[in-house]
Design an enzyme around this catalytic site. Structure first.
Site, PDB file in Angstrom:
ATOM      1  N   ASN A 186     -17.690 -25.148 -16.958  1.00 36.66           N
ATOM      2  CA  ASN A 186     -18.168 -23.874 -17.499  1.00 36.66           C
ATOM      3  C   ASN A 186     -18.146 -22.830 -16.375  1.00 36.66           C
ATOM      4  O   ASN A 186     -18.836 -22.987 -15.372  1.00 36.66           O
ATOM      5  CB  ASN A 186     -19.599 -24.081 -18.030  1.00 36.66           C
ATOM      6  CG  ASN A 186     -20.197 -22.831 -18.652  1.00 36.66           C
ATOM      7  OD1 ASN A 186     -19.656 -21.746 -18.530  1.00 36.66           O
ATOM      8  ND2 ASN A 186     -21.339 -23.004 -19.301  1.00 36.66           N
ATOM      9  N   HIS A 221     -15.904 -20.252 -25.911  1.00 43.93           N
ATOM     10  CA  HIS A 221     -16.479 -20.418 -24.577  1.00 43.93           C
ATOM     11  C   HIS A 221     -16.375 -21.887 -24.169  1.00 43.93           C
ATOM     12  O   HIS A 221     -16.640 -22.789 -24.962  1.00 43.93           O
ATOM     13  CB  HIS A 221     -17.944 -19.974 -24.592  1.00 43.93           C
ATOM     14  CG  HIS A 221     -18.634 -20.204 -23.284  1.00 43.93           C
ATOM     15  ND1 HIS A 221     -18.065 -19.865 -22.078  1.00 43.93           N
ATOM     16  CD2 HIS A 221     -19.837 -20.772 -22.999  1.00 43.93           C
ATOM     17  CE1 HIS A 221     -18.893 -20.195 -21.104  1.00 43.93           C
ATOM     18  NE2 HIS A 221     -19.965 -20.752 -21.622  1.00 43.93           N
ATOM     19  N   CYS A 230     -22.471 -15.809 -20.127  1.00 46.27           N
ATOM     20  CA  CYS A 230     -21.175 -16.338 -20.583  1.00 46.27           C
ATOM     21  C   CYS A 230     -20.537 -15.463 -21.649  1.00 46.27           C
ATOM     22  O   CYS A 230     -19.346 -15.592 -21.928  1.00 46.27           O
ATOM     23  CB  CYS A 230     -21.348 -17.756 -21.104  1.00 46.27           C
ATOM     24  SG  CYS A 230     -22.146 -18.842 -19.926  1.00 46.27           S
TER      25      CYS A 230
HETATM   26  C1  LIG Z   1     -26.515 -30.764 -20.640  1.00 44.35           C
HETATM   27  C2  LIG Z   1     -25.988 -31.685 -21.721  1.00 44.35           C
HETATM   28  C3  LIG Z   1     -24.547 -32.094 -21.401  1.00 44.35           C
HETATM   29  C4  LIG Z   1     -26.858 -32.923 -21.756  1.00 44.35           C
HETATM   30  O1  LIG Z   1     -26.411 -33.778 -22.795  1.00 44.35           O
HETATM   31  P1  LIG Z   1     -27.483 -34.523 -23.719  1.00 44.35           P
HETATM   32  O2  LIG Z   1     -26.729 -35.400 -24.611  1.00 44.35           O
HETATM   33  O3  LIG Z   1     -28.323 -33.419 -24.332  1.00 44.35           O
HETATM   34  O4  LIG Z   1     -28.257 -35.361 -22.670  1.00 44.35           O
HETATM   35  P2  LIG Z   1     -29.825 -35.385 -22.366  1.00 44.35           P
HETATM   36  O5  LIG Z   1     -30.214 -34.110 -21.686  1.00 44.35           O
HETATM   37  O6  LIG Z   1     -30.541 -35.773 -23.609  1.00 44.35           O
HETATM   38  O7  LIG Z   1     -29.899 -36.559 -21.364  1.00 44.35           O
HETATM   39  C5  LIG Z   1     -29.662 -37.877 -21.785  1.00 44.35           C
HETATM   40  C6  LIG Z   1     -29.949 -38.777 -20.610  1.00 44.35           C
HETATM   41  O8  LIG Z   1     -28.934 -38.592 -19.632  1.00 44.35           O
HETATM   42  C7  LIG Z   1     -29.546 -38.320 -18.374  1.00 44.35           C
HETATM   43  N1  LIG Z   1     -28.686 -37.416 -17.629  1.00 44.35           N
HETATM   44  C8  LIG Z   1     -28.733 -36.063 -17.562  1.00 44.35           C
HETATM   45  N2  LIG Z   1     -27.751 -35.618 -16.778  1.00 44.35           N
HETATM   46  C9  LIG Z   1     -27.063 -36.692 -16.357  1.00 44.35           C
HETATM   47  C10 LIG Z   1     -25.945 -36.871 -15.527  1.00 44.35           C
HETATM   48  N3  LIG Z   1     -25.285 -35.829 -14.974  1.00 44.35           N
HETATM   49  N4  LIG Z   1     -25.495 -38.122 -15.306  1.00 44.35           N
HETATM   50  C11 LIG Z   1     -26.097 -39.177 -15.857  1.00 44.35           C
HETATM   51  N5  LIG Z   1     -27.188 -39.080 -16.640  1.00 44.35           N
HETATM   52  C12 LIG Z   1     -27.648 -37.849 -16.893  1.00 44.35           C
HETATM   53  C13 LIG Z   1     -30.858 -37.689 -18.715  1.00 44.35           C
HETATM   54  O9  LIG Z   1     -31.756 -37.828 -17.642  1.00 44.35           O
HETATM   55  C14 LIG Z   1     -31.269 -38.495 -19.919  1.00 44.35           C
HETATM   56  O10 LIG Z   1     -31.798 -39.733 -19.484  1.00 44.35           O
HETATM   57  P3  LIG Z   1     -33.070 -40.370 -20.241  1.00 44.35           P
HETATM   58  O11 LIG Z   1     -32.602 -40.623 -21.645  1.00 44.35           O
HETATM   59  O12 LIG Z   1     -33.325 -41.616 -19.446  1.00 44.35           O
HETATM   60  O13 LIG Z   1     -34.152 -39.340 -20.163  1.00 44.35           O
HETATM   61  C15 LIG Z   1     -26.027 -30.989 -23.102  1.00 44.35           C
HETATM   62  O14 LIG Z   1     -27.369 -30.842 -23.520  1.00 44.35           O
HETATM   63  C16 LIG Z   1     -25.373 -29.652 -23.101  1.00 44.35           C
HETATM   64  O15 LIG Z   1     -24.173 -29.549 -22.914  1.00 44.35           O
HETATM   65  N6  LIG Z   1     -26.126 -28.577 -23.344  1.00 44.35           N
HETATM   66  C17 LIG Z   1     -25.573 -27.248 -23.379  1.00 44.35           C
HETATM   67  C18 LIG Z   1     -25.263 -26.808 -21.986  1.00 44.35           C
HETATM   68  C19 LIG Z   1     -24.471 -25.555 -21.965  1.00 44.35           C
HETATM   69  O16 LIG Z   1     -23.522 -25.436 -22.677  1.00 44.35           O
HETATM   70  N7  LIG Z   1     -24.887 -24.609 -21.129  1.00 44.35           N
HETATM   71  C20 LIG Z   1     -24.230 -23.385 -20.928  1.00 44.35           C
HETATM   72  C21 LIG Z   1     -24.291 -22.538 -22.119  1.00 44.35           C
HETATM   73  S1  LIG Z   1     -23.467 -21.069 -21.812  1.00 44.35           S
END
Ligand SMILES: CC(C)(COP(=O)(O)OP(=O)(O)OC[C@H]1O[C@@H](n2cnc3c(N)ncnc32)[C@H](O)[C@@H]1OP(=O)(O)O)[C@@H](O)C(=O)NCCC(=O)NCCS
Length: 343
Positions: free
Chosen positions: A300, A270, A130
């Protein structure tokens, strides 16, 4: 005795003084097909509410099977060339930033060169995920500043739909396809790219990657059935690192230019997650009105994200000649970069 008829050796680099490099044209392209959160509700166990509150994304674009990364990159490039008034035979170098090349080799930049008919240009890809577009802008700028080239095309293009695991709700809701491009040239004024800061931390390579398809795990029945040709991400780890890296990179760029955030007209981060962007804006002290966001429409798009955002913000008139803008990115590698431009 020296041969007086022989012309002196000429060093082409020594002819030109250091030149400020500007982005003289931008362009972007996204495929027509819109995949909404409601569509994703039918594909995996997710909800529009979860995706919106956790990421800010409402929809993303998906390229058709026949459309490759190079097709999108070439179209974005044509739009940037049109805006800059640059012909294909004037382009000296094409740099394409991508993690979804049409194929491992040849470089997608060469395929874009062929599609543009930019026959006299050199062409190569860079892989900084990215962060790739800003890495590309810095590389392109160096070629112009050194006097090696006059006109550089930098493209960020991705077909992430080709590597996303459409059964993994933790990743498939976040990514989309598209391309952005910029033409770099000196305009004979001090305005332009004032500074770029780049960084990397390979010790965290395993938190965002596509494990197979390279020399370590070449394609095999086992690698395919283990899903190793898909993007893998430790979301929470990426989230934390993204905020720290982007804040640090943005502050470094401002410091190098003797600027504060109050001097900046528009911040273009980004476009990965609205919560990451809001956290960075708060840490930098930037009101959200200054911060450009289009991730609700595209998700993204990795190397293309900030390139598309720059093009859209410029075309929407979010800044004008002389305004200062700050771009800041983060990605797999880990990599990060920031850039201050006086438009
Ligand atoms: C991926 C992201 C959105 C997840 O958000 P989060 O608040 O960290 O969520 P978690 O991973 O803790 O998941 C929370 C819960 O939602 C669930 N979950 C994950 N994806 C889900 C979806 N698409 N829909 C519904 N539930 C979902 C998980 O299983 C978890 O359930 P649990 O509590 O029963 O285990 C976040 O971590 C993020 O944006 N990370 C950076 C990603 C990024 O920017 N990547 C590119 C960088 S260049």
């Amino acid at each position: 005795m020296p041969n007086s008829t022989k012309p002196a050796v000429r060093n082409p680099r020594s002819k030109r003084p250091t030149r400020a490099v500007h982005i003289v044209g931008t362009g972007s392209y996204v495929p027509d097909r819109v995949l909404t959160n409601a569509d994703l509700e039918k594909m995996v166990d997710t909800t529009d509410e979860w995706i919106t509150t956790r990421s800010g994304i409402k929809e993303r674009r998906i390229a058709p099977d026949y459309m490759c990364t190079s097709d999108m990159g070439a179209e974005a490039a044509r739009r940037a060339m049109e805006q800059a008034g640059v012909r294909e035979d004037e382009i000296d170098l094409i740099i394409c930033a991508t993690i979804t090349p049409d194929m491992p080799f040849p470089a997608t930049a060469c395929l874009i060169q062929q599609k543009l008919g930019a026959k006299k240009s050199a062409a190569f890809d860079i892989e900084a995920a990215c962060s790739g577009f800003l890495y590309g802008v810095e590389i392109g700028q160096q070629f112009i500043t050194s006097g090696t080239y006059d006109t550089v095309l930098v493209v960020g293009a991705e077909k992430l739909s080709a590597i996303v695991d459409w059964t993994d709700r933790q990743t498939c809701v976040l990514f989309g396809d598209g391309a952005g491009a910029a033409i770099l040239r000196s305009r004979g004024e001090d305005h332009g790219i004032l500074t770029t800061c780049m960084g990397a931390d390979g010790s965290q390579a395993d938190i965002l990657l596509m494990p197979a398809g390279g020399a370590k795990y070449p394609a095999s029945k086992e690698s395919v059935s283990a899903g190793m040709h898909h993007l893998k991400m430790a979301g929470k780890e990426v989230f934390k690192n993204a905020i720290i890296a982007m804040q640090t990179a943005a502050e470094e760029a401002l410091r190098k230019c003797n600027l504060t955030i109050a001097d900046i007209k528009c911040v273009i981060p980004h476009q990965a997650n609205s919560r990451i962007i809001e956290a960075i804006a708060e840490r930098l002290g930037a009101p959200m009105e200054k911060v450009y966001m289009n991730l609700h429409r595209y998700g993204n798009v990795s190397a293309a994200s900030v390139a598309i955002a720059l093009d859209e913000a410029a075309r929407e008139g979010r800044f004008h000649h002389g305004d200062l803008i700050l771009l800041v990115v983060f990605g797999s590698g880990l990599t990060w970069a920031s850039c201050v431009i006086q438009w």
